[in-house]
Design a protein around this motif. Structure first.
Motif, PDB file in Angstrom:
ATOM      1  N   VAL A 138       7.579  20.025 -36.686  1.00 21.36           N
ATOM      2  CA  VAL A 138       7.288  21.448 -36.864  1.00 21.36           C
ATOM      3  C   VAL A 138       8.509  22.116 -37.495  1.00 21.36           C
ATOM      4  O   VAL A 138       9.622  22.015 -36.974  1.00 21.36           O
ATOM      5  CB  VAL A 138       6.995  22.109 -35.502  1.00 21.36           C
ATOM      6  N   PHE A 139       8.312  22.800 -38.625  1.00 27.03           N
ATOM      7  CA  PHE A 139       9.434  23.465 -39.286  1.00 27.03           C
ATOM      8  C   PHE A 139       9.704  24.802 -38.610  1.00 27.03           C
ATOM      9  O   PHE A 139       8.840  25.676 -38.544  1.00 27.03           O
ATOM     10  CB  PHE A 139       9.162  23.660 -40.768  1.00 27.03           C
ATOM     11  N   ARG A 178      -1.400  25.866 -36.690  1.00 19.29           N
ATOM     12  CA  ARG A 178      -2.448  25.518 -37.667  1.00 19.29           C
ATOM     13  C   ARG A 178      -1.854  24.897 -38.927  1.00 19.29           C
ATOM     14  O   ARG A 178      -2.466  24.010 -39.540  1.00 19.29           O
ATOM     15  CB  ARG A 178      -3.272  26.758 -38.024  1.00 19.29           C
ATOM     16  N   ASP A 179      -0.677  25.351 -39.334  1.00 16.74           N
ATOM     17  CA  ASP A 179      -0.009  24.746 -40.494  1.00 16.74           C
ATOM     18  C   ASP A 179       0.276  23.267 -40.242  1.00 16.74           C
ATOM     19  O   ASP A 179       0.087  22.424 -41.129  1.00 16.74           O
ATOM     20  CB  ASP A 179       1.305  25.464 -40.794  1.00 16.74           C
ATOM     21  N   VAL A 180       0.751  22.961 -39.048  1.00 14.38           N
ATOM     22  CA  VAL A 180       1.063  21.572 -38.714  1.00 14.38           C
ATOM     23  C   VAL A 180      -0.211  20.738 -38.674  1.00 14.38           C
ATOM     24  O   VAL A 180      -0.257  19.629 -39.212  1.00 14.38           O
ATOM     25  CB  VAL A 180       1.819  21.492 -37.371  1.00 14.38           C
ATOM     26  N   TRP A 181      -1.256  21.269 -38.056  1.00 16.67           N
ATOM     27  CA  TRP A 181      -2.540  20.553 -38.052  1.00 16.67           C
ATOM     28  C   TRP A 181      -3.027  20.282 -39.472  1.00 16.67           C
ATOM     29  O   TRP A 181      -3.537  19.198 -39.765  1.00 16.67           O
ATOM     30  CB  TRP A 181      -3.592  21.375 -37.314  1.00 16.67           C
ATOM     31  N   ALA A 182      -2.868  21.276 -40.359  1.00 16.68           N
ATOM     32  CA  ALA A 182      -3.394  21.151 -41.720  1.00 16.68           C
ATOM     33  C   ALA A 182      -2.745  20.010 -42.490  1.00 16.68           C
ATOM     34  O   ALA A 182      -3.374  19.427 -43.390  1.00 16.68           O
ATOM     35  CB  ALA A 182      -3.210  22.467 -42.480  1.00 16.68           C
ATOM     36  N   ARG A 183      -1.509  19.660 -42.162  1.00 12.25           N
ATOM     37  CA  ARG A 183      -0.849  18.564 -42.881  1.00 12.25           C
ATOM     38  C   ARG A 183      -0.865  17.240 -42.115  1.00 12.25           C
ATOM     39  O   ARG A 183      -0.895  16.170 -42.724  1.00 12.25           O
ATOM     40  CB  ARG A 183       0.591  18.950 -43.233  1.00 12.25           C
ATOM     41  N   ARG A 213       2.969  16.209 -29.781  1.00 11.91           N
ATOM     42  CA  ARG A 213       2.287  16.940 -28.706  1.00 11.91           C
ATOM     43  C   ARG A 213       1.185  17.840 -29.270  1.00 11.91           C
ATOM     44  O   ARG A 213       0.090  17.945 -28.689  1.00 11.91           O
ATOM     45  CB  ARG A 213       3.303  17.756 -27.926  1.00 11.91           C
ATOM     46  N   LEU A 214       1.463  18.474 -30.400  1.00 10.20           N
ATOM     47  CA  LEU A 214       0.476  19.360 -31.010  1.00 10.20           C
ATOM     48  C   LEU A 214      -0.693  18.575 -31.590  1.00 10.20           C
ATOM     49  O   LEU A 214      -1.861  18.971 -31.443  1.00 10.20           O
ATOM     50  CB  LEU A 214       1.153  20.194 -32.091  1.00 10.20           C
TER      51      LEU A 214
END
Length: 269
Positions: A138-139, A178-183, A213-214
């Motif tokens: 996660v950034f 959601r950004d992390v999920w998208a990639r 974890r996400l």
């Protein structure tokens, strides 16, 4: 321990290696929804191989320790810090734990620490490491490389919000859940393709604490469309992953199930 970033690339909550692990022990993973093969609930992190039950397993591994972990720095940008000597030993150790598993492929995020952790795992299994473009941490944006408590508190608060109904909330100048999920989720869908229709064996993905974890929450809650929501879908909110720790998800007919979640090592008295 905070709910959020304690296993992000900022915390030295690492496993020991070899005799240190056996001496320190590990807590029972039943609280994480693990449905046992022999390693689960044994009190230590063992090298037990999952049963030959015709099921597919996704093995998510957090990288070994880095200097940023020791300094409690929010190290989230690529390529990031390399493993320190202890981290290199942890990578060898987790490779030993996975020897004998029916692994078809080993994948890694593009971060240096993840690639260094994946290399001995792949070598032990006679495989090459394949890089995933979306499996990095996660950034944290404006919080990147911060070491102060105020920055950690902001990260933890944002991370916790992703598990309590607000995955669209973003780190200051950084990513949202959601950004992390998208990639990340498209990568996981690709490497696990066929799991829902009879594929067997396992794949290993070396990634990062908060990202794992996400992603686990998304798979266990069916956010990715892979199945029905599990009661322990939000287990990752309050269960950090130690350096070189594993999260093993088993593909069942109706979705993913937590089979093993390596706990933090017990602190010596």
């Amino acid at each position: 321990m905070s709910a959020g970033g304690q296993d992000l690339d900022s915390a030295a909550d690492e496993h020991g290696t070899g005799a240190e692990q056996r001496d320190a022990g590990h807590g029972d993973t039943a609280e994480h929804g693990a449905t046992a093969f022999s390693a689960v609930g044994s009190g230590e992190r063992g090298a037990a191989v999952p049963p030959d039950d015709g099921r597919f397993r996704l093995v998510l591994v957090r990288h070994g320790r880095t200097d940023s972990n020791v300094r409690h720095a929010l190290d989230t940008a690529l390529p990031g810090a390399p493993l320190d000597d202890r981290g290199l030993a942890q990578a060898d150790d987790v490779a030993g734990l996975l020897t004998g598993w029916p692994v078809h492929a080993v994948y890694s995020s593009r971060a240096a620490r993840a690639q260094q952790t994946a290399a001995p795992v792949a070598a032990a299994l006679g495989l090459d490491v394949e890089l995933l473009t979306g499996a990095h941490e996660v950034f944290a944006g404006e919080l990147d490389m911060a070491t102060d408590e105020a920055s950690r508190a902001v990260f933890d608060e944002t991370f916790a919000a992703w598990f309590t109904g607000d995955p669209g909330r973003a780190m200051p100048g950084g990513e949202s859940g959601r950004d992390v999920w998208a990639r990340f989720l498209p990568d996981l869908a690709r490497v696990t393709a066929g799991a829902e229709s009879g594929r067997t064996g396992a794949v290993v993905v070396v990634s990062h604490g908060a990202a794992i974890r996400l992603a686990a929450m998304a798979l266990l809650s069916g956010v990715d469309g892979s199945g029905t929501e599990r009661p322990d879908a939000a287990a990752g909110k309050d269960h950090p992953i130690p350096n070189s720790g594993r999260v093993v998800l088993r593909r069942d007919p109706d979705g993913w199930t937590v089979e093993l979640w390596d706990p933090l090592p017990r602190k010596r008295s």
